[in-house]
Design an enzyme around this catalytic site. Sequence first.
Site, PDB file in Angstrom:
ATOM      1  N   ASP A  52     -44.898 -14.619  34.594  1.00 19.00           N
ATOM      2  CA  ASP A  52     -46.117 -13.885  34.922  1.00 19.00           C
ATOM      3  C   ASP A  52     -46.816 -14.711  36.009  1.00 19.00           C
ATOM      4  OD1 ASP A  52     -48.713 -12.817  35.102  1.00 19.00           O
ATOM      5  OD2 ASP A  52     -48.599 -12.035  33.055  1.00 19.00           O
ATOM      6  N   LYS A  60     -55.013  -7.166  39.652  1.00 23.58           N
ATOM      7  CA  LYS A  60     -55.923  -8.302  39.872  1.00 23.58           C
ATOM      8  C   LYS A  60     -56.095  -8.573  41.375  1.00 23.58           C
ATOM      9  CE  LYS A  60     -56.233  -8.661  35.389  1.00 23.58           C
ATOM     10  NZ  LYS A  60     -55.240  -9.310  34.544  1.00 23.58           N
ATOM     11  N   TYR A 100     -50.218 -14.270  28.390  1.00 25.78           N
ATOM     12  CA  TYR A 100     -51.180 -13.154  28.346  1.00 25.78           C
ATOM     13  C   TYR A 100     -51.081 -12.479  26.972  1.00 25.78           C
ATOM     14  CZ  TYR A 100     -53.297  -8.714  29.873  1.00 25.78           C
ATOM     15  OH  TYR A 100     -54.075  -7.598  29.997  1.00 25.78           O
ATOM     16  N   ARG A 105     -40.777  10.577  40.203  1.00 24.82           N
ATOM     17  CA  ARG A 105     -40.848   9.467  39.259  1.00 24.82           C
ATOM     18  C   ARG A 105     -40.018   8.262  39.698  1.00 24.82           C
ATOM     19  NH1 ARG A 105     -39.323  12.193  34.626  1.00 24.82           N
ATOM     20  NH2 ARG A 105     -37.238  11.383  34.858  1.00 24.82           N
TER      21      ARG A 105
END
Length: 388
Positions: free
Chosen positions: A179, A204, A107, A54
């Site tokens: 962002d 993206k 966003y 992790r």
Amino acid sequence: MKKETLLLHAGRDPKKNYGIVNPPVYHCSTVTFPTLAALEASQASPLGVVHYGRYGTPTTYAFEQGVAALEGAPKCVSAPSGLAAISIAMLAMLKAGDHALITDNAYFPLRKLCNDMLGGFGIEVTFYDPMVGAGIKDLIRPKTKVVWVESPGSQTFEVQDIPAIAKAAHAAGAVVIMDNTWSAGYYFDAFEHGVDISVQAATKYIVGHSDAMLGTVTTTEALWEKVKWTAVRLGYCAGPDDCYLGLRGLRTLATRLARHQETALFLARWLATRPEVERVLHPALASCPGHDIWKRDFTGSSGLFGVVLKEFPKAAVAAMLDGMEHFAMGYSWGGFESLIVPTYPPKVRSATRWPHAGPSIRIHAGLEDPEDLKQDIAAGLKRLVAAA
Ligand SMILES: *Cc1c(COP(=O)(O)O)cnc(C)c1O
């Protein structure tokens, strides 16, 4: 080394891997230790090493190195999605009693995170006009710890004066989180312009083929540890296969973006001449708010832009969108394929008034032949008018 070259090398070392060009994918949960001393040493200092699945693996770290190189920053923490990257950045920098300023064109799921969850944790949020520039100074409170920027913003594409905002934020002791998904970290150097943490939906452009969810939180040296601990505490880890796809995407990012840019500009300039169109919201066009700032601060534009249509009924918009041949309707852009979706700017802002009455659409220019795409939209506009 220019960035285009750097992106081919960052995060891989064939000499350490039998001469094989790409690094292997490590699937891992348990990491075993040969001695109690080694186990305890790893436990005492688990960040940035191979300690437990992790925390990160060689694949994760290779991807993070690649993105850090892309963004020109020292460190990166990967996340299982762009939204996970957003929540890691926010929760790393905010605690109960703090205040955050969020750009009104952020966003939308970030707005939901703030309104539906962070408020319950005692974190207060104010949305601000994206074009506020140095005026952000008047909105900063003693408890303001984060100023969130997104430029150009989701759906409406205003370009923000990030250096002016960063100057005011830093003077008040707040960090600037951006962002940076639209520019893919390639056409905007966030850290050169005063940003402290740059978040991306690697889903993206970095992955670039619509086949993985992935996020990145790229940071200064000073903030990395706090960000990394936050990701660890929350249990966020990106999957190794997805990190591999993200790393592979970096190799072709510059080339893909150049084509996205070219086709988007071709379509945007043509759409600006069409009688059905009220306004094109593309940062490289003068009709976009903040265009001059884009010219000053960005080195290029990507494939995503907005179009405000003249006033047409919903049924006409449906006739246009339903019949598209090359443009698919779907949300996650940045892949090779062209997309078109309706947007509803008045529904996703609260600090500013949307000045247009007509419907809006968002276009992602993919890698198809530009003329095919233009013909597709031209036919769509014909259906729009016919159904009005
Ligand atoms: C898509 C997107 C995100 C979220 O990314 P996911 O990987 O879908 O969670 C964040 N910011 C922007 C600007 C986006 O377009």
